[in-house]
Design a protein around this motif. Structure first.
Motif, short mmCIF file in Angstrom:
data_model
loop_
_atom_site.label_atom_id
_atom_site.label_comp_id
_atom_site.label_asym_id
_atom_site.label_seq_id
_atom_site.Cartn_x
_atom_site.Cartn_y
_atom_site.Cartn_z
N ALA A 34 0.84 -1.20 0.00
CA ALA A 34 0.00 0.00 0.00
C ALA A 34 0.87 1.25 0.00
N GLN A 35 1.96 1.23 0.77
CA GLN A 35 2.85 2.38 0.81
C GLN A 35 3.46 2.65 -0.57
N GLU A 36 3.80 1.58 -1.26
CA GLU A 36 4.40 1.73 -2.57
C GLU A 36 3.42 2.38 -3.55
N GLN A 37 2.13 2.21 -3.33
CA GLN A 37 1.14 2.80 -4.21
C GLN A 37 1.06 4.31 -4.04
N LEU A 38 1.42 4.81 -2.86
CA LEU A 38 1.38 6.24 -2.62
C LEU A 38 2.62 6.90 -3.20
N SER A 39 2.41 8.02 -3.86
CA SER A 39 3.55 8.76 -4.39
C SER A 39 4.28 9.44 -3.24
N LYS A 145 -3.51 22.14 -3.66
CA LYS A 145 -2.57 21.43 -4.54
C LYS A 145 -2.78 19.92 -4.43
N GLU A 146 -2.92 19.42 -3.20
CA GLU A 146 -3.11 17.98 -3.00
C GLU A 146 -4.43 17.51 -3.60
N ALA A 147 -5.48 18.33 -3.45
CA ALA A 147 -6.79 17.97 -4.01
C ALA A 147 -6.73 17.89 -5.53
N GLN A 148 -5.83 18.66 -6.14
CA GLN A 148 -5.72 18.65 -7.60
C GLN A 148 -4.74 17.62 -8.13
N THR A 149 -3.69 17.32 -7.36
CA THR A 149 -2.60 16.51 -7.92
C THR A 149 -2.44 15.12 -7.32
N SER A 150 -3.12 14.82 -6.23
CA SER A 150 -2.92 13.52 -5.58
C SER A 150 -3.25 12.38 -6.53
N ASP A 152 -3.75 9.36 -5.24
CA ASP A 152 -4.55 8.44 -4.44
C ASP A 152 -5.97 9.00 -4.27
N PRO A 153 -7.00 8.25 -4.67
CA PRO A 153 -8.37 8.78 -4.61
C PRO A 153 -8.84 9.10 -3.18
N ASP A 154 -8.45 8.30 -2.19
CA ASP A 154 -8.86 8.56 -0.81
C ASP A 154 -8.22 9.85 -0.29
#
Length: 190
Positions: A34-39, A145-150, A152-154
């Motif tokens: 799961a950690q690897e999925q997060l940028s 910025k996070e809302a636009q670029t994340s 991860d959908p959650d």
């Protein structure tokens, strides 16, 4: 010839079994997958948001204790309530993703808290509200910025939903700061 056929048969048998082996790779623990999925930017955002949220709660409690004006005390109360709720949401997301969030303030936020803890009344009100306007101006930009670029959908949903609340906090902080200035409470001592 007999040896050749045997070794060829063995090689064919080995090749036929390889796809079956490839279908069952040893799975990594869920948390590291799961950690690897997060940028990296998403991970950094989560950690900063956790520390910032903890700071808002602690500083809000200080505002309730050390503040002089009712608007400052009320603002502190709102910070405790809203940021506690956001912190719980972030912890839940982090737990699902297997991310370990910081459990205490970093040095910068500890210094802010310690500096404010020494102040009372008018001095506290001025310093706290100045800090809150600056902090929330910065937070709005980071959450937007996070809302636009994340990726991860959650996390994207958390940032978007929390951004609305932080924008309200930013507006409220500026309003309270302006009130202090208009009543003379926020002018720097001479």
């Amino acid at each position: 010839i007999h040896r050749y056929l045997l070794s060829t048969a063995a090689a064919i048998a080995l090749c036929l079994n390889m796809p079956a082996l490839a279908q069952h790779p040893t799975s990594a623990p869920r948390n590291s997958a799961a950690q690897e999925q997060l940028s990296k930017p998403d991970m950094e955002f989560m950690k900063k948001a956790a520390i910032g949220g903890m700071a808002e709660v602690e500083l809000g409690k200080l505002a309730q204790q050390n503040g002089q004006s009712q608007p400052v005390k009320d603002f502190g109360s709102r910070m405790v309530q809203d940021h506690s709720q956001a912190n719980d949401q972030l912890k839940s997301i982090a737990q699902q993703k297997g991310v370990q969030l910081p459990q205490q303030l970093d040095g910068e936020h500890m210094q802010m808290r310690d500096r404010l803890a020494k102040l009372q009344g008018d001095q506290f009100d001025r310093a706290y509200m100045r800090m809150m306007t600056t902090d929330h101006d910065k937070d709005v930009k980071e959450f937007r910025k996070e809302a636009q670029t994340s990726k991860d959908p959650d996390l994207k949903r958390f940032a978007r939903d929390t951004l609305n609340t932080i924008e309200q906090h930013d507006q409220l902080a500026h309003n309270v700061d302006r009130q202090l200035i208009s009543t003379g409470s926020s002018r720097a001592p001479r």
